[in-house]
Structures are given as C-alpha cells and as structure tokens.
Design a protein around this motif. Structure first.
Motif, PDB file in Angstrom:
ATOM      1  N   TRP A  37     -34.114 -48.571  45.792  1.00  9.05           N
ATOM      2  CA  TRP A  37     -34.518 -48.154  47.141  1.00  9.05           C
ATOM      3  C   TRP A  37     -33.639 -48.819  48.194  1.00  9.05           C
ATOM      4  N   ARG A  38     -33.240 -50.054  47.943  1.00 11.15           N
ATOM      5  CA  ARG A  38     -32.324 -50.724  48.868  1.00 11.15           C
ATOM      6  C   ARG A  38     -31.041 -49.906  49.004  1.00 11.15           C
ATOM      7  N   GLU A  39     -30.510 -49.432  47.891  1.00  9.08           N
ATOM      8  CA  GLU A  39     -29.291 -48.604  47.915  1.00  9.08           C
ATOM      9  C   GLU A  39     -29.532 -47.289  48.649  1.00  9.08           C
ATOM     10  N   ALA A  40     -30.706 -46.694  48.463  1.00  5.16           N
ATOM     11  CA  ALA A  40     -31.020 -45.439  49.155  1.00  5.16           C
ATOM     12  C   ALA A  40     -31.048 -45.651  50.662  1.00  5.16           C
ATOM     13  N   PHE A  41     -31.714 -46.712  51.112  1.00  4.16           N
ATOM     14  CA  PHE A  41     -31.780 -46.989  52.551  1.00  4.16           C
ATOM     15  C   PHE A  41     -30.387 -47.279  53.121  1.00  4.16           C
ATOM     16  N   LEU A  42     -29.530 -47.908  52.327  1.00  2.17           N
ATOM     17  CA  LEU A  42     -28.153 -48.153  52.785  1.00  2.17           C
ATOM     18  C   LEU A  42     -27.336 -46.873  52.813  1.00  2.17           C
ATOM     19  N   ALA A  43     -27.638 -45.948  51.909  1.00  2.64           N
ATOM     20  CA  ALA A  43     -26.832 -44.728  51.779  1.00  2.64           C
ATOM     21  C   ALA A  43     -27.171 -43.652  52.809  1.00  2.64           C
ATOM     22  N   VAL A  44     -28.407 -43.601  53.266  1.00  2.00           N
ATOM     23  CA  VAL A  44     -28.839 -42.499  54.138  1.00  2.00           C
ATOM     24  C   VAL A  44     -28.726 -42.896  55.610  1.00  2.00           C
ATOM     25  N   PRO A  45     -27.938 -42.149  56.357  1.00  2.00           N
ATOM     26  CA  PRO A  45     -27.793 -42.433  57.793  1.00  2.00           C
ATOM     27  C   PRO A  45     -28.999 -41.904  58.586  1.00  2.00           C
ATOM     28  N   ARG A  46     -29.923 -42.782  58.920  1.00  2.00           N
ATOM     29  CA  ARG A  46     -31.141 -42.362  59.638  1.00  2.00           C
ATOM     30  C   ARG A  46     -30.785 -41.613  60.929  1.00  2.00           C
ATOM     31  N   HIS A  47     -29.704 -42.009  61.562  1.00  2.00           N
ATOM     32  CA  HIS A  47     -29.339 -41.363  62.831  1.00  2.00           C
ATOM     33  C   HIS A  47     -29.009 -39.885  62.657  1.00  2.00           C
TER      34      HIS A  47
ATOM     35  N   GLY B   8     -46.528 -44.566  80.046  1.00  2.00           N
ATOM     36  CA  GLY B   8     -47.555 -43.605  79.665  1.00  2.00           C
ATOM     37  C   GLY B   8     -47.060 -42.178  79.512  1.00  2.00           C
ATOM     38  N   ARG B   9     -45.769 -41.950  79.693  1.00  2.00           N
ATOM     39  CA  ARG B   9     -45.191 -40.615  79.535  1.00  2.00           C
ATOM     40  C   ARG B   9     -44.085 -40.696  78.493  1.00  2.00           C
ATOM     41  N   TRP B  10     -43.574 -39.551  78.089  1.00  2.00           N
ATOM     42  CA  TRP B  10     -42.562 -39.478  77.042  1.00  2.00           C
ATOM     43  C   TRP B  10     -41.227 -39.021  77.612  1.00  2.00           C
ATOM     44  N   ALA B  11     -40.233 -39.897  77.523  1.00  2.00           N
ATOM     45  CA  ALA B  11     -38.876 -39.574  77.977  1.00  2.00           C
ATOM     46  C   ALA B  11     -38.070 -39.046  76.790  1.00  2.00           C
ATOM     47  N   ALA B  12     -37.188 -38.102  77.052  1.00  2.00           N
ATOM     48  CA  ALA B  12     -36.345 -37.513  76.009  1.00  2.00           C
ATOM     49  C   ALA B  12     -35.071 -38.340  75.845  1.00  2.00           C
ATOM     50  N   VAL B  13     -34.821 -38.822  74.646  1.00  2.00           N
ATOM     51  CA  VAL B  13     -33.630 -39.620  74.337  1.00  2.00           C
ATOM     52  C   VAL B  13     -32.722 -38.764  73.452  1.00  2.00           C
ATOM     53  N   ASP B  14     -31.454 -38.745  73.792  1.00  2.00           N
ATOM     54  CA  ASP B  14     -30.491 -37.888  73.091  1.00  2.00           C
ATOM     55  C   ASP B  14     -29.364 -38.724  72.498  1.00  2.00           C
ATOM     56  N   THR B  15     -28.673 -38.145  71.524  1.00  2.00           N
ATOM     57  CA  THR B  15     -27.502 -38.770  70.918  1.00  2.00           C
ATOM     58  C   THR B  15     -26.571 -39.294  72.005  1.00  2.00           C
ATOM     59  N   GLY B  16     -26.185 -40.535  71.874  1.00  2.00           N
ATOM     60  CA  GLY B  16     -25.241 -41.111  72.828  1.00  2.00           C
ATOM     61  C   GLY B  16     -25.876 -41.782  74.030  1.00  2.00           C
ATOM     62  N   ASP B  17     -27.177 -41.557  74.255  1.00  2.00           N
ATOM     63  CA  ASP B  17     -27.844 -42.252  75.353  1.00  2.00           C
ATOM     64  C   ASP B  17     -27.810 -43.756  75.073  1.00  2.00           C
ATOM     65  N   GLU B  18     -27.887 -44.527  76.135  1.00  2.00           N
ATOM     66  CA  GLU B  18     -27.904 -45.979  75.991  1.00  2.00           C
ATOM     67  C   GLU B  18     -29.033 -46.385  75.040  1.00  2.00           C
ATOM     68  N   ASP B  19     -28.700 -47.208  74.076  1.00  2.00           N
ATOM     69  CA  ASP B  19     -29.669 -47.765  73.138  1.00  2.00           C
ATOM     70  C   ASP B  19     -30.175 -46.759  72.093  1.00  2.00           C
ATOM     71  N   TRP B  20     -29.666 -45.517  72.104  1.00  2.00           N
ATOM     72  CA  TRP B  20     -30.098 -44.482  71.147  1.00  2.00           C
ATOM     73  C   TRP B  20     -29.989 -44.991  69.707  1.00  2.00           C
ATOM     74  N   LEU B  21     -28.814 -45.445  69.328  1.00  2.00           N
ATOM     75  CA  LEU B  21     -28.565 -45.851  67.949  1.00  2.00           C
ATOM     76  C   LEU B  21     -29.319 -47.131  67.581  1.00  2.00           C
ATOM     77  N   THR B  22     -29.377 -48.067  68.487  1.00  2.00           N
ATOM     78  CA  THR B  22     -30.089 -49.322  68.231  1.00  2.00           C
ATOM     79  C   THR B  22     -31.564 -49.048  67.951  1.00  2.00           C
ATOM     80  N   GLN B  23     -32.175 -48.142  68.714  1.00  2.00           N
ATOM     81  CA  GLN B  23     -33.588 -47.809  68.512  1.00  2.00           C
ATOM     82  C   GLN B  23     -33.814 -47.136  67.161  1.00  2.00           C
ATOM     83  N   ILE B  24     -32.865 -46.323  66.724  1.00  2.00           N
ATOM     84  CA  ILE B  24     -33.005 -45.619  65.453  1.00  2.00           C
ATOM     85  C   ILE B  24     -33.051 -46.601  64.283  1.00  2.00           C
ATOM     86  N   TYR B  25     -32.251 -47.661  64.367  1.00  2.00           N
ATOM     87  CA  TYR B  25     -32.213 -48.630  63.276  1.00  2.00           C
ATOM     88  C   TYR B  25     -33.132 -49.827  63.501  1.00  2.00           C
ATOM     89  N   ALA B  26     -33.975 -49.748  64.522  1.00  2.00           N
ATOM     90  CA  ALA B  26     -35.027 -50.753  64.706  1.00  2.00           C
ATOM     91  C   ALA B  26     -36.209 -50.340  63.835  1.00  2.00           C
TER      92      ALA B  26
END
Length: 167
Positions: A26-36, A48-66
């Motif tokens: 499973w460690r290898e699977a998590f390393l192999a699959v790009p969650r982004h 209290g509201r939902w903002a739309a985050v898109d590819t390339g937005d500030e912090d987009w990638l960091t949030q995906i791998y958090a």
C-alpha cells in the motif's frame, strides 16, 4: 511533477510515521498514484461558505497532499463548482469528497487484499481510491461504480490518463 512527487512522498512518510500505513504494497500504491490527477478542482470552506479551488491556485497542490478531506461536489450538483468559481463562495452540503489519506490507508489496509482478489468499489467519486486499488491488485481485478454520471465519467477519464482501466 517534481513538486507533486515531493509532496506525495512527504504525505506517505507522514502516514508511515503515524503507524497508519504499514503494508509496503500500500505504501508503494500511495507513492505511485498522483492524487492531484484526481483532484483538478475542489471546494475549500471559508467563513461558512465553499470557495472553488482550481489547478494552479495558490496552495492547490499543498492542500491535495495534506491529510484532509477535499470536497468535490455540493448538493449533488457538479455545476456548483463553476458557479462558485464565477461568483465567489457558495453555500451547500457536500455530496462527494476525496477522503483523508489517513482514512483511505486505514480502510485499504483493513481490506487485507492481495493480487489474487477481485475488488468491487461502491462509490467511484474522484477515482483516486480506485487507482490505488488498481496499483495493488491490477486494473483487471477492480470494478468501481457510482450512481452519479457527472462523477463517474470524469473519474474514468482521470483513471485512463494515469494508465488505469478498472471495469
């Protein structure tokens, strides 16, 4: 891909350090699959509201791998993201998300699956979990379904773009 690979590796190391991810396969699977690749866009709660985050937005990638849940649909309506992107944060109830990597690791390890097993996943969502399963047991051994075509079709495309072809 360099930054994404580093962030993915850091996420996996954190899952291993916490004792959540113990199976080397499973460690290898998590390393192999790009969650982004499965989360080109998502919602982030702000005041209290939902903002739309898109590819390339500030912090987009960091949030995906958090280690956090990322909401991908509100009110069963995939068009809500476009509305939020065009007009600003919206209200709504989450109806699809990519689970926290910790929760996914716990569930996948509890499955006790091996290469001889066939797996049926109910709720394709973004396709990320199906991709992890494909790495672990092979695409031919994985079937995944979702009742929402507006989720299933993009998930199928994302899976294919990453080289996975579950049923």
């Amino acid at each position: 891909e360099g930054t994404a690979a580093r962030l993915r590796s850091r996420m996996v190391r954190a899952l291993v350090r916490s004792g959540t991810l113990t199976d080397p396969a499973w460690r290898e699977a998590f390393l192999a699959v790009p969650r982004h690749a499965f989360l080109p866009r998502y919602f982030q709660q702000r005041s209290g509201r939902w903002a739309a985050v898109d590819t390339g937005d500030e912090d987009w990638l960091t949030q995906i791998y958090a280690d956090r849940v990322l909401v991908t649909q509100l009110d069963g309506d995939s068009s809500r993201w476009s509305v939020a992107r065009a007009t600003g944060p919206v209200t709504g109830s989450p109806t699809c998300s990519s689970s926290m990597p910790t929760i996914m690791a716990v569930m996948l390890e509890a499955l006790q699956v091996n290469e001889t097993h066939r797996v049926l996943e109910i709720g394709t969502g973004t396709g990320y979990n199906a991709a992890l399963l494909c790495v672990r047991v092979g695409s031919a051994q994985v079937s995944t379904v979702d009742v929402d075509d507006s989720l299933a079709a993009p998930a199928e495309q994302r899976l294919a773009s990453c080289g996975f072809s579950p049923t």
